[in-house]
Scaffold this motif. Structure first.
Motif, short mmCIF file in Angstrom:
data_model
loop_
_atom_site.label_atom_id
_atom_site.label_comp_id
_atom_site.label_asym_id
_atom_site.label_seq_id
_atom_site.Cartn_x
_atom_site.Cartn_y
_atom_site.Cartn_z
N ALA A 1 155.85 10.91 73.42
CA ALA A 1 155.72 9.49 73.09
C ALA A 1 155.16 8.73 74.29
O ALA A 1 154.26 7.88 74.14
CB ALA A 1 157.07 8.93 72.67
N ALA A 2 155.67 9.02 75.47
CA ALA A 2 155.18 8.36 76.69
C ALA A 2 153.72 8.73 76.95
O ALA A 2 152.91 7.88 77.35
CB ALA A 2 156.05 8.76 77.88
N ARG A 3 153.38 9.99 76.73
CA ARG A 3 151.98 10.43 76.93
C ARG A 3 151.04 9.70 76.00
O ARG A 3 149.96 9.23 76.40
CB ARG A 3 151.89 11.95 76.70
N LEU A 4 151.42 9.55 74.73
CA LEU A 4 150.57 8.88 73.75
C LEU A 4 150.45 7.39 74.05
O LEU A 4 149.38 6.79 73.84
CB LEU A 4 151.10 9.12 72.34
N LYS A 5 151.53 6.77 74.51
CA LYS A 5 151.45 5.36 74.89
C LYS A 5 150.47 5.17 76.06
O LYS A 5 149.69 4.21 76.08
CB LYS A 5 152.83 4.84 75.29
N GLU A 6 150.52 6.08 77.01
CA GLU A 6 149.58 6.02 78.14
C GLU A 6 148.15 6.24 77.66
O GLU A 6 147.22 5.55 78.09
CB GLU A 6 149.96 7.09 79.17
N PHE A 7 147.97 7.17 76.76
CA PHE A 7 146.67 7.46 76.14
C PHE A 7 146.07 6.19 75.52
O PHE A 7 144.89 5.89 75.69
CB PHE A 7 146.92 8.55 75.08
N LEU A 8 146.89 5.44 74.80
CA LEU A 8 146.40 4.27 74.06
C LEU A 8 146.10 3.08 74.96
O LEU A 8 145.43 2.13 74.53
CB LEU A 8 147.43 3.86 72.99
N LYS A 9 146.53 3.11 76.21
CA LYS A 9 146.22 2.02 77.13
C LYS A 9 144.73 1.87 77.37
O LYS A 9 144.26 0.80 77.78
CB LYS A 9 146.93 2.25 78.48
N TYR A 10 143.99 2.93 77.13
CA TYR A 10 142.56 2.91 77.42
C TYR A 10 141.73 2.33 76.27
O TYR A 10 140.51 2.23 76.38
CB TYR A 10 142.08 4.31 77.79
N PHE A 11 142.40 1.95 75.18
CA PHE A 11 141.72 1.36 74.03
C PHE A 11 142.12 -0.11 73.88
O PHE A 11 143.30 -0.43 73.92
CB PHE A 11 142.09 2.10 72.74
N LEU A 12 141.14 -0.98 73.68
CA LEU A 12 141.46 -2.36 73.34
C LEU A 12 141.86 -2.42 71.87
O LEU A 12 141.42 -1.61 71.05
CB LEU A 12 140.25 -3.26 73.60
N THR A 13 142.68 -3.39 71.52
CA THR A 13 143.21 -3.51 70.17
C THR A 13 142.17 -4.12 69.23
O THR A 13 141.46 -5.06 69.60
CB THR A 13 144.49 -4.37 70.16
N ILE A 14 142.11 -3.59 68.02
CA ILE A 14 141.23 -4.10 66.97
C ILE A 14 142.09 -4.57 65.81
O ILE A 14 142.97 -3.83 65.36
CB ILE A 14 140.25 -3.02 66.48
N PRO A 15 141.89 -5.80 65.30
CA PRO A 15 142.70 -6.27 64.17
C PRO A 15 142.37 -5.51 62.88
O PRO A 15 141.29 -4.93 62.75
CB PRO A 15 142.32 -7.75 64.05
N ASP A 16 143.32 -5.53 61.92
CA ASP A 16 143.12 -4.83 60.64
C ASP A 16 142.06 -5.48 59.77
O ASP A 16 141.43 -4.82 58.95
CB ASP A 16 144.42 -4.84 59.81
N ARG A 17 141.93 -6.78 59.90
CA ARG A 17 141.18 -7.57 58.93
C ARG A 17 139.82 -7.00 58.53
O ARG A 17 139.49 -6.95 57.33
CB ARG A 17 141.02 -9.01 59.46
N PRO A 18 138.99 -6.54 59.48
CA PRO A 18 137.65 -6.08 59.08
C PRO A 18 137.64 -4.72 58.37
O PRO A 18 136.60 -4.32 57.84
CB PRO A 18 136.89 -5.98 60.40
N VAL A 19 138.77 -4.00 58.37
CA VAL A 19 138.80 -2.66 57.78
C VAL A 19 138.82 -2.80 56.25
O VAL A 19 139.74 -3.41 55.70
CB VAL A 19 140.03 -1.87 58.25
#
Length: 549
Positions: free
Chosen positions: A514-532
């Motif tokens: 869980a900690a590894r995946l949280k660290e992994f996701l730090k490198y991505f900026l967040t995208i809102p759901d709306r355009p999907v």
């Protein structure tokens, strides 16, 4: 010199302040030569870390999935390191997984690839024999960006620009610094077992897989899988997206909505192509088999394929192999009190064969629906496969020849679906497909299946073991492969996944991942759901789909 107290495998030890864990354990005769990674306060860590007072360490003795990934990532960094020294005018790209290894290629085609591979092998082996230390180095983010920019490694510099951390951990080999997505082995000497296998326009870096660090498995080419990766690389070129930093730039510049539209359009175009391929098959009643690993988006893919086949004038009958489980009492008699539902023998293949034959013969058939609470099949209303009917059969065993052979003297078409991301962090660090599927499953399980992230992570090893036995060996049987990954989806999954991963208690066996995946996701900026869009495969996992599941 001041001493510190640390705990290693629940044993209290004194160590010198400023000395690495590796040196401490070696000095005390406690170093396990087979272990390449440790847990430090519940998180994966390098042996070369400098402990602080009261740190708690656990030695990872098993060559499991994380140890294999540390081996893999260390091998990739060593290869990249020696390639830079041998071919400074070219760039080596660690592209994607392939045949129990990593497919690698140069950014320009070499004049003599075989000679270059031979040179790389010799240099890698020399580095391993030299047993060079691989030491963690903590730099400020700004200083790290300047360092990689000065070295002409803009792929890594751009990755770190969007990181919302003041500091970043790097790894040093012979004075050169590298970013890595996991801790690395203590030294190059730990990686004496490797192979560079020429393949297509590059080569495959091969190494031991989990379970046996002493052996590299036999090579098996995966030409169809290579084709689908190549197709997705072409899509990446269309979108101008090959690295995480390019996605982050698109978010910052406001271009992400268009990228989402283009990504979804490419998916739809491939689904239309598959529908047209099925339409061209001779035969009044066609049988289509669909298989793929967990969280690959099979359900939404089938629903979208269903629509495209309907547009072409076909009537559709859908069959899930999950509805053909033998009744639980029968499984208990055959396998005992703890039956393996993932084995092919858990399915009532006799019933399946009879019903497929009857459908092809235009006989009425009452299809089953397996009631998991009652542990038995419930039979529904009758269906008849009239002319121009397509029978879609989906399940983990759908490409197993023992299933496809149940259809005799009738056209069949086989589809393999998986989420094969082509995105890389930088040229030396590819994004594992397993992590994308695990994140999808964590979000879906938490939102819709009453399973928290801890349960999903703890169960993941069993899921992957089943896939290795029952799905991956037959993926090359497919007539066509569909890549269900979307280049933007990590940014969309992030806001859900980070929250759910944060619910995993530190005392849980799932916490390190869980900690590894949280660290992994730090490198991505967040995208809102709306355009999907509402029919997106991603909606199967985050919700808001126009389809019913």
């Amino acid at each position: 010199m001041e001493n510190l107290t640390i705990r290693v495998n629940n044993q209290l030890l004194n160590c010198k302040k400023g000395e690495t864990l590796f040196s401490t354990l070696k000095e005390k005769g406690l170093l396990d030569p087979e272990s390449i990674v440790v847990l430090r306060n519940g998180k994966y860590s390098s042996y070369q870390v400098i402990p602080e007072d009261n740190d708690e360490f656990t030695i990872v003795t098993e060559y499991n999935s994380i140890a294999r990934r540390v081996y893999e990532n260390t091998a990739a960094i060593i290869l990249y390191h020696v390639a830079k020294k041998l071919f400074p005018e070219r760039e080596l790209i660690i592209a994607h997984s392939m045949s129990n290894g990593l497919f690698c290629k140069f950014n320009v085609n070499p004049l003599d690839l075989q000679q270059d591979i031979s040179s790389l092998e010799k240099a890698f082996l020399q580095a391993a024999k030299s047993n060079l230390p691989i030491k963690p180095r903590t730099l400020s983010r700004d200083r790290a960006v300047k360092y990689f920019t000065s070295k002409g490694r803009r792929d890594t510099a751009n990755l770190l620009k969007y990181l919302n951390n003041n500091y970043v951990e790097l790894y040093e080999i012979e004075g050169s610094l590298y970013w890595a997505q996991t801790p690395l082995a203590p030294s190059t000497g730990y990686l004496t077992l490797f192979e560079l296998k020429p393949y297509k326009n590059g080569f495959i870096l091969r190494y031991p897989i989990e379970g046996n660090r002493k052996r590299i498995p036999a090579f098996s080419p995966q030409d169809k899988l290579f084709e689908i990766f190549s197709e997705f690389e072409t899509w990446g070129e269309i979108l101008n997206l090959a690295e995480v930093s390019q996605i982050n730039h698109a978010i910052k510049s406001g271009e992400i909505d268009e990228i989402i539209k283009l990504s979804e359009a490419l998916h739809e175009r491939k689904i239309v192509f598959i529908a047209e391929e099925i339409n061209r098959i001779d035969g009044k009643r066609k049988v289509v088999f669909i298989s793929g690993p967990s969280s690959s988006g099979k359900t939404t893919f089938m629903k979208r394929l269903y629509i495209q086949l309907k547009v072409l004038g076909h009537r559709i009958i859908t069959i899930s192999l999950d509805d053909y489980y033998k009744d639980r009492e029968e499984l208990y008699r055959e396998q005992g009190p703890d039956p393996d539902f993932e084995r092919l023998e858990a399915l009532d293949t006799s019933l399946l064969q009879t019903q497929i034959k009857d459908l092809i013969a235009q006989k009425p058939v009452r299809l089953p629906k397996f009631d998991f609470k009652a542990g038995k099949k419930i039979f529904s209303n009758e269906v008849v496969a009239d002319n121009n009917c397509v029978i879609l059969i989906e399940g983990i065993h759908a490409l197993n020849p023992r299933i496809t052979r149940l259809v005799e003297n009738n056209p069949i078409y086989k589809i393999y679906i998986s989420a094969l991301t082509h995105l890389n962090f930088d040229n030396a660090n590819r994004i594992p497909t397993h992590d994308l599927r695990l994140l999808r499953r964590i979000v879906r399980d938490r939102k819709f299946r009453s399973h928290n992230a801890e349960e999903t992570i703890n169960n993941w090893k069993k899921v992957v073991n089943g896939e290795n036995k029952y799905i991956f060996p037959f993926q090359e049987e497919a007539d066509i492969m569909f890549n269900s990954s979307l280049v933007f989806e990590f940014g969309v999954l992030k806001k859900y996944a980070v929250k759910y991963l944060g619910e995993v208690p530190e005392s849980s066996p799932a916490f390190p991942d869980a900690a590894r995946l949280k660290e992994f996701l730090k490198y991505f900026l967040t995208i809102p759901d709306r355009p999907v869009p509402s029919n997106s495969i991603l909606r199967e996992f985050i919700g808001g789909s126009s389809f019913k599941y």
